[in-house]
Design a protein around this motif. Sequence first.
Motif, short mmCIF file in Angstrom:
data_model
loop_
_atom_site.label_atom_id
_atom_site.label_comp_id
_atom_site.label_asym_id
_atom_site.label_seq_id
_atom_site.Cartn_x
_atom_site.Cartn_y
_atom_site.Cartn_z
N VAL A 1 58.48 1.04 65.47
CA VAL A 1 59.46 1.21 64.39
C VAL A 1 59.99 -0.15 63.94
O VAL A 1 60.08 -0.43 62.73
CB VAL A 1 60.63 2.12 64.85
N PHE A 2 60.35 -1.01 64.89
CA PHE A 2 60.84 -2.33 64.52
C PHE A 2 59.77 -3.14 63.79
O PHE A 2 60.07 -3.87 62.84
CB PHE A 2 61.30 -3.10 65.77
N ALA A 3 58.51 -3.01 64.24
CA ALA A 3 57.42 -3.73 63.58
C ALA A 3 57.26 -3.25 62.14
O ALA A 3 57.06 -4.06 61.22
CB ALA A 3 56.12 -3.54 64.36
N ALA A 4 57.33 -1.93 61.94
CA ALA A 4 57.18 -1.39 60.59
C ALA A 4 58.30 -1.88 59.68
O ALA A 4 58.05 -2.32 58.55
CB ALA A 4 57.17 0.14 60.65
N PHE A 5 59.55 -1.81 60.18
CA PHE A 5 60.68 -2.30 59.38
C PHE A 5 60.56 -3.80 59.12
O PHE A 5 60.84 -4.28 58.02
CB PHE A 5 62.00 -1.99 60.08
N GLY A 6 60.15 -4.54 60.15
CA GLY A 6 60.03 -5.99 59.99
C GLY A 6 58.96 -6.38 58.98
O GLY A 6 59.17 -7.25 58.14
N LEU A 7 57.81 -5.71 59.04
CA LEU A 7 56.74 -6.01 58.10
C LEU A 7 57.13 -5.63 56.67
O LEU A 7 56.82 -6.36 55.72
CB LEU A 7 55.46 -5.27 58.51
N THR B 1 51.30 -9.97 54.65
CA THR B 1 52.06 -9.35 53.56
C THR B 1 51.27 -8.26 52.82
O THR B 1 51.75 -7.75 51.81
CB THR B 1 52.49 -10.42 52.54
N SER B 2 50.10 -7.91 53.31
CA SER B 2 49.28 -6.93 52.59
C SER B 2 49.84 -5.52 52.75
O SER B 2 50.45 -5.18 53.77
CB SER B 2 47.83 -6.97 53.08
N ASN B 3 49.61 -4.67 51.76
CA ASN B 3 50.04 -3.28 51.83
C ASN B 3 49.38 -2.54 52.98
O ASN B 3 49.99 -1.67 53.62
CB ASN B 3 49.73 -2.56 50.51
N ASN B 4 48.12 -2.86 53.26
CA ASN B 4 47.40 -2.18 54.33
C ASN B 4 48.08 -2.37 55.69
O ASN B 4 48.18 -1.43 56.48
CB ASN B 4 45.95 -2.69 54.42
N VAL B 5 48.54 -3.58 55.96
CA VAL B 5 49.21 -3.85 57.24
C VAL B 5 50.51 -3.07 57.34
O VAL B 5 50.83 -2.47 58.37
CB VAL B 5 49.46 -5.36 57.40
N VAL B 6 51.29 -3.06 56.26
CA VAL B 6 52.56 -2.33 56.26
C VAL B 6 52.31 -0.83 56.44
O VAL B 6 52.99 -0.16 57.23
CB VAL B 6 53.34 -2.60 54.96
N ILE B 7 51.34 -0.29 55.73
CA ILE B 7 51.04 1.14 55.83
C ILE B 7 50.58 1.50 57.24
O ILE B 7 51.01 2.51 57.83
CB ILE B 7 49.96 1.54 54.79
N MET B 8 49.71 0.66 57.83
CA MET B 8 49.25 0.92 59.18
C MET B 8 50.41 0.90 60.18
O MET B 8 50.46 1.73 61.10
CB MET B 8 48.19 -0.12 59.59
N ALA B 9 51.35 -0.02 59.99
CA ALA B 9 52.50 -0.10 60.90
C ALA B 9 53.38 1.15 60.77
O ALA B 9 53.86 1.68 61.77
CB ALA B 9 53.31 -1.36 60.60
N VAL B 10 53.59 1.61 59.54
CA VAL B 10 54.40 2.81 59.32
C VAL B 10 53.72 4.03 59.93
O VAL B 10 54.36 4.85 60.60
CB VAL B 10 54.66 3.02 57.82
N VAL B 11 52.42 4.16 59.71
CA VAL B 11 51.67 5.30 60.27
C VAL B 11 51.72 5.27 61.80
O VAL B 11 51.93 6.31 62.46
CB VAL B 11 50.21 5.28 59.77
N ALA B 12 51.55 4.09 62.38
CA ALA B 12 51.60 3.97 63.85
C ALA B 12 52.97 4.37 64.38
O ALA B 12 53.07 5.06 65.41
CB ALA B 12 51.26 2.53 64.26
N ALA B 13 54.03 3.96 63.70
CA ALA B 13 55.38 4.32 64.14
C ALA B 13 55.60 5.82 64.06
O ALA B 13 56.17 6.43 64.98
CB ALA B 13 56.41 3.59 63.28
N LEU B 14 55.12 6.45 62.99
CA LEU B 14 55.27 7.90 62.84
C LEU B 14 54.47 8.66 63.90
O LEU B 14 54.95 9.65 64.48
CB LEU B 14 54.82 8.32 61.44
#
Length: 377
Positions: A53-59, A5-18
């Motif tokens: 993309v799905f990982a980023a939305f899911g996280l 649930t950390s912000n770092n994980v969510v940000i990394m997932a969004v950056v990876a998707a982009l």
Amino acid sequence: MMGLTSNNVVIMAVVAALLLFTATIWLWPRLAGRGVTAVVGRVGMLAATQVAVFAAFGLFANQSFGFYGSWADLFGAENEMGVVVDHDTPGGRVKVTESRKLNVSGGSSPETGGRIDKVTFRGQVSRIASPAYVYLPPEYFQPRYSERRFPAALVLTGYPGTTEALINGLKYPQKSQKLVKEGRMQPTILVMMRPTVAPPRDTECMDVPGGPQTETFFTEDVPKAVSEHYRAGTQARSWGVIGNSTGGYCALKMAMRHPDAFSTAVGLSPYYKAPIDPTTGDLFGGSRQLERENDLMWRLGHKPAPPVSLLVSSSERGEKNYRATMRFVAKVQDLNRRGEPIRISSMILGTGGHNFNTWKREVSPALEWMSTRLHAD
């Protein structure tokens, strides 16, 4: 921190998707051929981009709504939430396994930011053991409060819920610290738990005949354990209980049935009667009377009104409990007009679903309301 649930994980997932999306667009012309390599390349790029993309939305959704609190919880490896039958009673009722600072501005020390303890409560009456987080406000560590016993609030999730969501999602400690700093709330100990003490069963905070004694655990064992281990009040006037959904029903029910334990209760999007479904099993042992006694509407009409203050919340559009909530408020108001000691307040939003986004709007006003009704010993 790299928790689920950390912000770092969510940000990394969004950056990876982009990055993968950009790479797909950039490389697509080079993969436009009909050969096996080109086809495999296109399929691989599309698959990788969609997964990202799905990982980023899911996280992001998980962080917002608190479905899972950790990687172990997500992958089914969480084994900490079981019930322990304590056949003897050596040792204390509280075991602290971890302490950490609150992630707020100026929270570098407990005296300024408070502290969160991860603990396990062992119920000597209920024979239940369950984990919790205990938030201690900054004042708890300040010399001028060294002799003070603080008011306390039991904070419950919904079912199944994760206790971490109360910290990372609804942010109870952070909002409490802010309210105290602004002079809108008195320093209060928060005992954060989920009502699921016998997973995966949903006991609805019942003392189930022949099963988990959940109500006893929360109304007797937990307050006593907290008061013995921490400088928390020992009287009902020092204790409140607040929860959302299932936790909201539990909060209202336990205050109404045990005014000697809790003087104040808040139900955020609560319901007023325990459901019976595959997750609950038979909660009442076939007893129609026991089922009625756990129906809050029935209690208002057939049991003496307890001397407690209640707050309920709903939304005019988006919540299924709106009509039931208004009926509950009207029933309590009628009892109050007849001189009964029960009190009711409500928080009705214009729109808001049965979700964390709605409860986030209600937590601060609810804590402020509760604080005016709790008393330090």
